[in-house]
Design a protein around this motif. Structure first.
Motif, PDB file in Angstrom:
ATOM      1  N   ALA A  70       0.828  -1.207   0.000  1.00 14.07           N
ATOM      2  CA  ALA A  70       0.000   0.000   0.000  1.00 14.07           C
ATOM      3  C   ALA A  70       0.866   1.262   0.000  1.00 14.07           C
ATOM      4  N   ALA A  71       1.909   1.291   0.813  1.00 10.61           N
ATOM      5  CA  ALA A  71       2.777   2.463   0.898  1.00 10.61           C
ATOM      6  C   ALA A  71       3.537   2.687  -0.408  1.00 10.61           C
ATOM      7  N   VAL A  72       4.069   1.621  -0.994  1.00 13.28           N
ATOM      8  CA  VAL A  72       4.814   1.751  -2.248  1.00 13.28           C
ATOM      9  C   VAL A  72       3.879   2.189  -3.370  1.00 13.28           C
ATOM     10  N   THR A  73       2.678   1.636  -3.420  1.00 18.16           N
ATOM     11  CA  THR A  73       1.713   2.029  -4.453  1.00 18.16           C
ATOM     12  C   THR A  73       1.365   3.504  -4.322  1.00 18.16           C
ATOM     13  N   ASP A  74       1.105   3.959  -3.090  1.00 18.19           N
ATOM     14  CA  ASP A  74       0.805   5.379  -2.871  1.00 18.19           C
ATOM     15  C   ASP A  74       1.981   6.265  -3.271  1.00 18.19           C
ATOM     16  N   THR A  75       3.191   5.829  -2.940  1.00 17.85           N
ATOM     17  CA  THR A  75       4.384   6.606  -3.286  1.00 17.85           C
ATOM     18  C   THR A  75       4.570   6.680  -4.794  1.00 17.85           C
ATOM     19  N   CYS A  76       4.359   5.567  -5.484  1.00 14.96           N
ATOM     20  CA  CYS A  76       4.459   5.570  -6.952  1.00 14.96           C
ATOM     21  C   CYS A  76       3.423   6.508  -7.563  1.00 14.96           C
ATOM     22  N   ASP A  81       2.338  11.581 -10.298  1.00 14.00           N
ATOM     23  CA  ASP A  81       1.646  12.860 -10.377  1.00 14.00           C
ATOM     24  C   ASP A  81       2.624  14.027 -10.331  1.00 14.00           C
ATOM     25  N   ALA A  82       3.665  13.908  -9.499  1.00 19.41           N
ATOM     26  CA  ALA A  82       4.688  14.962  -9.430  1.00 19.41           C
ATOM     27  C   ALA A  82       5.416  15.085 -10.763  1.00 19.41           C
ATOM     28  N   CYS A  83       5.673  13.972 -11.397  1.00 17.20           N
ATOM     29  CA  CYS A  83       6.336  13.987 -12.705  1.00 17.20           C
ATOM     30  C   CYS A  83       5.487  14.726 -13.730  1.00 17.20           C
ATOM     31  N   ARG A  84       4.189  14.481 -13.701  1.00 18.10           N
ATOM     32  CA  ARG A  84       3.288  15.151 -14.640  1.00 18.10           C
ATOM     33  C   ARG A  84       3.279  16.662 -14.410  1.00 18.10           C
ATOM     34  N   ILE A  85       3.275  17.057 -13.153  1.00 21.07           N
ATOM     35  CA  ILE A  85       3.300  18.490 -12.826  1.00 21.07           C
ATOM     36  C   ILE A  85       4.641  19.086 -13.224  1.00 21.07           C
ATOM     37  N   ALA A  86       5.714  18.384 -12.896  1.00 15.13           N
ATOM     38  CA  ALA A  86       7.058  18.894 -13.185  1.00 15.13           C
ATOM     39  C   ALA A  86       7.316  19.004 -14.684  1.00 15.13           C
ATOM     40  N   HIS A  87       6.625  18.206 -15.483  1.00 15.64           N
ATOM     41  CA  HIS A  87       6.825  18.227 -16.934  1.00 15.64           C
ATOM     42  C   HIS A  87       6.636  19.642 -17.488  1.00 15.64           C
ATOM     43  N   ASP A  88       5.644  20.365 -16.991  1.00 22.30           N
ATOM     44  CA  ASP A  88       5.400  21.737 -17.446  1.00 22.30           C
ATOM     45  C   ASP A  88       6.260  22.751 -16.699  1.00 22.30           C
ATOM     46  N   TYR A  89       6.749  22.383 -15.541  1.00 20.28           N
ATOM     47  CA  TYR A  89       7.530  23.298 -14.710  1.00 20.28           C
ATOM     48  C   TYR A  89       9.006  23.287 -15.098  1.00 20.28           C
ATOM     49  N   ASP A  90       9.585  22.075 -15.206  1.00 23.54           N
ATOM     50  CA  ASP A  90      11.005  21.940 -15.503  1.00 23.54           C
ATOM     51  C   ASP A  90      11.241  20.522 -16.029  1.00 23.54           C
ATOM     52  N   GLY A  91      11.559  20.410 -17.302  1.00 21.44           N
ATOM     53  CA  GLY A  91      11.740  19.107 -17.934  1.00 21.44           C
ATOM     54  C   GLY A  91      12.796  18.244 -17.259  1.00 21.44           C
ATOM     55  N   ARG A  92      13.886  18.851 -16.793  1.00 17.16           N
ATOM     56  CA  ARG A  92      14.938  18.072 -16.127  1.00 17.16           C
ATOM     57  C   ARG A  92      14.450  17.519 -14.795  1.00 17.16           C
ATOM     58  N   LEU A  93      13.683  18.325 -14.070  1.00 17.70           N
ATOM     59  CA  LEU A  93      13.109  17.854 -12.806  1.00 17.70           C
ATOM     60  C   LEU A  93      12.169  16.687 -13.074  1.00 17.70           C
ATOM     61  N   SER A  94      11.365  16.793 -14.099  1.00 16.73           N
ATOM     62  CA  SER A  94      10.462  15.712 -14.470  1.00 16.73           C
ATOM     63  C   SER A  94      11.251  14.435 -14.749  1.00 16.73           C
ATOM     64  N   GLY A  95      12.369  14.552 -15.459  1.00 16.07           N
ATOM     65  CA  GLY A  95      13.218  13.392 -15.739  1.00 16.07           C
ATOM     66  C   GLY A  95      13.801  12.785 -14.474  1.00 16.07           C
ATOM     67  N   ASP A  96      14.217  13.626 -13.544  1.00 16.13           N
ATOM     68  CA  ASP A  96      14.761  13.123 -12.269  1.00 16.13           C
ATOM     69  C   ASP A  96      13.688  12.376 -11.476  1.00 16.13           C
ATOM     70  N   ILE A  97      12.484  12.911 -11.489  1.00 12.54           N
ATOM     71  CA  ILE A  97      11.385  12.259 -10.763  1.00 12.54           C
ATOM     72  C   ILE A  97      11.045  10.921 -11.416  1.00 12.54           C
ATOM     73  N   ILE A  98      11.057  10.874 -12.728  1.00  3.54           N
ATOM     74  CA  ILE A  98      10.776   9.611 -13.433  1.00  3.54           C
ATOM     75  C   ILE A  98      11.834   8.584 -13.072  1.00  3.54           C
ATOM     76  N   ASP A  99      13.098   9.020 -12.931  1.00  5.14           N
ATOM     77  CA  ASP A  99      14.165   8.093 -12.509  1.00  5.14           C
ATOM     78  C   ASP A  99      13.859   7.505 -11.134  1.00  5.14           C
ATOM     79  N   LEU A 100      13.399   8.349 -10.213  1.00  3.35           N
ATOM     80  CA  LEU A 100      13.018   7.860  -8.877  1.00  3.35           C
ATOM     81  C   LEU A 100      11.876   6.852  -8.978  1.00  3.35           C
ATOM     82  N   LEU A 101      10.884   7.187  -9.770  1.00  5.34           N
ATOM     83  CA  LEU A 101       9.730   6.303  -9.937  1.00  5.34           C
ATOM     84  C   LEU A 101      10.158   4.951 -10.509  1.00  5.34           C
ATOM     85  N   MET A 102      10.992   4.978 -11.529  1.00 11.68           N
ATOM     86  CA  MET A 102      11.439   3.726 -12.147  1.00 11.68           C
ATOM     87  C   MET A 102      12.265   2.887 -11.166  1.00 11.68           C
ATOM     88  N   ALA A 103      13.106   3.536 -10.362  1.00  9.70           N
ATOM     89  CA  ALA A 103      13.889   2.816  -9.354  1.00  9.70           C
ATOM     90  C   ALA A 103      12.965   2.169  -8.331  1.00  9.70           C
TER      91      ALA A 103
END
Length: 135
Positions: A70-76, A81-103
């Protein structure tokens, strides 16, 4: 709860109490009663502590697995969602967040046997609820 079963402290106050404990003793204030006065837990650190019965809850490794899923699913979901928001804010930040998500997805699969699809992490809804404004 019986000796040798596992339990957790309901409201942990320190790092030791966040760990799974093993019941080592059930304390009865009077030998002629079934009222439990205290439960003694031994933690993985070797430390033992006594708690009031209402401060402890029985907990198995299966319970821990369910809580971790449950905790991992909520975190993912949050990272997605943060990646989607960051996509419009800062593309590099979005990429870093996607790396965290994939890990995290890799750890979930390797350690918990959990295969998650980032596109389908939302819990099922009861109907056609939407926040969109009709046109």
């Amino acid at each position: 709860m019986n000796p040798h079963e596992t339990a957790r402290v309901r409201r942990p106050r320190d790092a030791v109490e966040h760990r799974l404990g093993t019941v080592t003793d059930i304390i009865y204030p009077n030998p002629h009663t079934t009222y439990i006065g205290g439960i003694r837990l031994r933690f993985a650190t070797g430390e033992e502590r006594t708690y009031r019965p209402e401060a402890v809850v029985a907990c198995t490794r299966a319970d821990d697995h369910a809580a971790l899923v449950a905790a991992v699913t909520d975190t993912c979901r949050t990272l997605r969602d943060a990646c989607r928001i960051a996509h419009d804010y800062d593309g590099r930040l979005s990429g870093d967040i996607i790396d965290l998500l994939m890990a995290l997805l890799g750890v979930a699969e390797a350690r918990l046997g959990l295969t998650l699809d980032p596109a389908n992490l939302d819990p099922p809804t009861g109907g056609n609820e939407t926040d969109e404004v009709p046109s």
